[in-house]
Design an enzyme around this catalytic site. Sequence first.
Site, mmCIF file in Angstrom:
data_model
loop_
_atom_site.group_PDB
_atom_site.id
_atom_site.type_symbol
_atom_site.label_atom_id
_atom_site.label_comp_id
_atom_site.label_asym_id
_atom_site.label_seq_id
_atom_site.Cartn_x
_atom_site.Cartn_y
_atom_site.Cartn_z
ATOM 1 N N HIS A 95 0.851 -1.195 0.000
ATOM 2 C CA HIS A 95 0.000 0.000 0.000
ATOM 3 C C HIS A 95 0.887 1.246 0.000
ATOM 4 O O HIS A 95 1.936 1.265 0.644
ATOM 5 C CB HIS A 95 -0.921 -0.004 1.218
ATOM 6 C CG HIS A 95 -1.975 1.058 1.122
ATOM 7 N ND1 HIS A 95 -1.724 2.365 1.445
ATOM 8 C CD2 HIS A 95 -3.253 1.016 0.685
ATOM 9 C CE1 HIS A 95 -2.822 3.081 1.224
ATOM 10 N NE2 HIS A 95 -3.763 2.286 0.757
ATOM 11 N N GLY A 173 -7.545 9.115 -0.479
ATOM 12 C CA GLY A 173 -7.970 9.946 0.641
ATOM 13 C C GLY A 173 -8.044 11.427 0.319
ATOM 14 O O GLY A 173 -8.142 12.265 1.215
ATOM 15 N N GLY A 233 -11.125 2.773 0.786
ATOM 16 C CA GLY A 233 -10.673 3.250 2.088
ATOM 17 C C GLY A 233 -11.823 3.875 2.859
ATOM 18 O O GLY A 233 -12.685 3.189 3.412
ATOM 19 N N GLY A 234 -11.855 5.191 2.885
ATOM 20 C CA GLY A 234 -12.831 5.941 3.683
ATOM 21 C C GLY A 234 -14.269 5.469 3.522
ATOM 22 O O GLY A 234 -15.008 5.347 4.513
HETATM 23 P P1 PGA Z 1 -9.558 5.976 -0.098
HETATM 24 O O1 PGA Z 1 -8.368 4.931 0.171
HETATM 25 O O2 PGA Z 1 -10.702 5.186 -0.690
HETATM 26 O O3 PGA Z 1 -9.893 6.544 1.252
HETATM 27 O O4 PGA Z 1 -9.038 6.999 -1.051
HETATM 28 C C1 PGA Z 1 -8.115 3.850 -0.685
HETATM 29 C C2 PGA Z 1 -6.923 3.075 -0.198
HETATM 30 O O5 PGA Z 1 -5.963 3.683 0.300
HETATM 31 O O6 PGA Z 1 -6.890 1.833 -0.286
#
Ligand code: PGA
Length: 252
Positions: A95, A173, A233-234
């Site tokens: 990641h 993010g 993620g979020g």
């Molecule tokens: P995000 O994160 O959806 O909050 O942008 C994705 C990830 O880092 O796997």
Amino acid sequence: MRRPFVAGNWKMHGSRAENAQLLDGLVQGLPAQASADIAVCPPFVYLWETARVLKSSAIGVGAQSVCAESIGAFTGEVAASMLKDVGCTYVIVGHSERRAIYREDDALVARKFLASQSQGLIPILCVGETLEEREQGHTTEVVSRQLAAVLDVAGISALDTAVVAYEPVWAIGTGKTATPEQAQEVHAHIRGEVARRDAKIAAELRIVYGGSVKAANAREIFAKPDVDGGLIGGASLKADEFLKICAAAQAH
Ligand code: PGA
């Protein structure tokens, strides 16, 4: 036909109480006959409990990282065998937050990938460029390098039991999602790189997109021919939102 894959990367969020509520929402809300593989990736300390709660559901459990070593004096680390032992099926490796904040380089990512597969875990290998790299026109070069670092040591057949996640660092993010066209372009490139080594494995490899995916944009991203789902993620921290994203993946 590739079966879509959607995983929620909870990152360093949650508590026992919050997780119980979120997992209950997911178990209640996910149709019994889901036509996609769905997983959640909580922090290490919650893996055991999460696997217990999800035991009789169709939702898999993944870890967010793993130690490259198998056992021994590695204070603070968690071995792949331990992840397997507590009920994990998947593990995220490479990641961008691990690469950038914890200085994990391509060679270490490759070793983590191997450690995961040695225990029968399915690695979710993340690749992706920074904004600077994209602006300098280096996107495909960076992604190819990150991919080759793993394939050169693990061999192409390792992708039989792995998922690749394309996650442009500038989209993680930030609320800035890659356009469906930008995602498709890089996904097609990744598939092409794999096809140069093995066409059949390339055709069957699931390549998911990650970076500010939400219910409102998931459908159009997942509609692209080389996008086979998402690493979320979020938006994976709210049951309703994550379920809508899972539904969008199943529609294809
Ligand atoms: P995000 O994160 O959806 O909050 O942008 C994705 C990830 O880092 O796997």
